[in-house]
Design a protein around this motif. Sequence first.
Motif, short mmCIF file in Angstrom:
data_model
loop_
_atom_site.label_atom_id
_atom_site.label_comp_id
_atom_site.label_asym_id
_atom_site.label_seq_id
_atom_site.Cartn_x
_atom_site.Cartn_y
_atom_site.Cartn_z
N PRO A 12 0.84 -1.20 0.00
CA PRO A 12 0.00 0.00 0.00
C PRO A 12 0.87 1.25 0.00
O PRO A 12 1.92 1.28 0.65
CB PRO A 12 -0.79 -0.12 1.31
N ALA A 13 0.48 2.23 -0.76
CA ALA A 13 1.21 3.49 -0.79
C ALA A 13 0.91 4.28 0.47
O ALA A 13 -0.24 4.34 0.91
CB ALA A 13 0.81 4.30 -2.02
N ARG A 43 8.51 6.20 -5.95
CA ARG A 43 9.96 6.30 -5.84
C ARG A 43 10.42 5.84 -4.46
O ARG A 43 11.39 5.09 -4.33
CB ARG A 43 10.39 7.75 -6.09
N ALA A 44 9.73 6.25 -3.41
CA ALA A 44 10.10 5.85 -2.05
C ALA A 44 9.97 4.34 -1.89
O ALA A 44 10.85 3.69 -1.32
CB ALA A 44 9.23 6.57 -1.02
N ARG A 46 10.03 2.04 -4.29
CA ARG A 46 11.03 1.38 -5.13
C ARG A 46 12.42 1.44 -4.52
O ARG A 46 13.19 0.49 -4.59
CB ARG A 46 11.05 2.03 -6.52
N ASP A 47 12.75 2.57 -3.90
CA ASP A 47 14.06 2.74 -3.29
C ASP A 47 14.18 2.04 -1.94
O ASP A 47 15.25 2.02 -1.35
CB ASP A 47 14.39 4.23 -3.11
N GLY A 48 13.06 1.51 -1.44
CA GLY A 48 13.09 0.83 -0.15
C GLY A 48 13.13 1.78 1.03
O GLY A 48 13.51 1.40 2.13
N ASP A 49 12.74 3.02 0.81
CA ASP A 49 12.74 4.02 1.89
C ASP A 49 11.46 3.89 2.70
O ASP A 49 10.39 3.61 2.16
CB ASP A 49 12.85 5.43 1.32
N ARG A 50 11.57 4.12 3.99
CA ARG A 50 10.42 4.00 4.88
C ARG A 50 9.46 5.18 4.71
O ARG A 50 8.29 5.07 5.02
CB ARG A 50 10.87 3.95 6.34
N TRP A 127 5.43 9.54 5.68
CA TRP A 127 5.95 10.82 5.20
C TRP A 127 6.92 11.38 6.23
O TRP A 127 6.66 11.32 7.43
CB TRP A 127 4.81 11.82 5.01
N SER A 128 8.03 11.94 5.77
CA SER A 128 8.94 12.60 6.70
C SER A 128 8.28 13.88 7.20
O SER A 128 7.44 14.47 6.50
CB SER A 128 10.27 12.94 6.01
#
Length: 191
Positions: A12-13, A43-44, A46-50, A127-128
């Motif tokens: 889920p996005a 992008r987040a 795909r990049d594996g970012d939390r 989200w940061s």
Amino acid sequence: MQNRTPRIPEQPAPNPVGPHGPDSPEARFTVELATVVTGARRRALRDGDRQIDTAHLLHSLVESDPEVREVFDGGPQLAKVLGYLVQRSIGYGLRWQGSVEDSGAVPVVRDPARDPVREPAAGAEGWSPSAVAAMEGALHRADLRGEWRARGLDLLAALAADGECRAVEVLSRAGVDARWLGERAEASWWV
């Protein structure tokens, strides 16, 4: 013949403020800005970012919004910014992995009674804090212009205004003065 591309399970996005609907802040984005947000989410993931951070937003913004690309001082400057953004997953951005972007733009502790505008974003999972502040800043800039929907230029100006966010770090590395870029974005509103 079989497809050799490995299957990646659907995830889920992340959603910045809760369910989508007419009362959600995302309802106030232009189609172009909604496309930017969707691109940043992809992008987040795909990049594996939390979390979606301001560099994800800048990357998606520059790739998908022609008004934003026009604000940059020609092709070479834009190409350099995109070059740094693309290097994120293999270069300098590696030090960002596993960390939370927090430039201090959003207070850690909020008093909803004193700051009701920010209260819905308190649960901005995925989200940061700096990305949440940028999205809120974009909506605020739209309000200042008397428009209900925020545009990509609103987000660009909000990103450029946060001197401690990752997007500004990328701009600085590419030789772009964030304050100058923000002023150009704001001047473009009235054209």
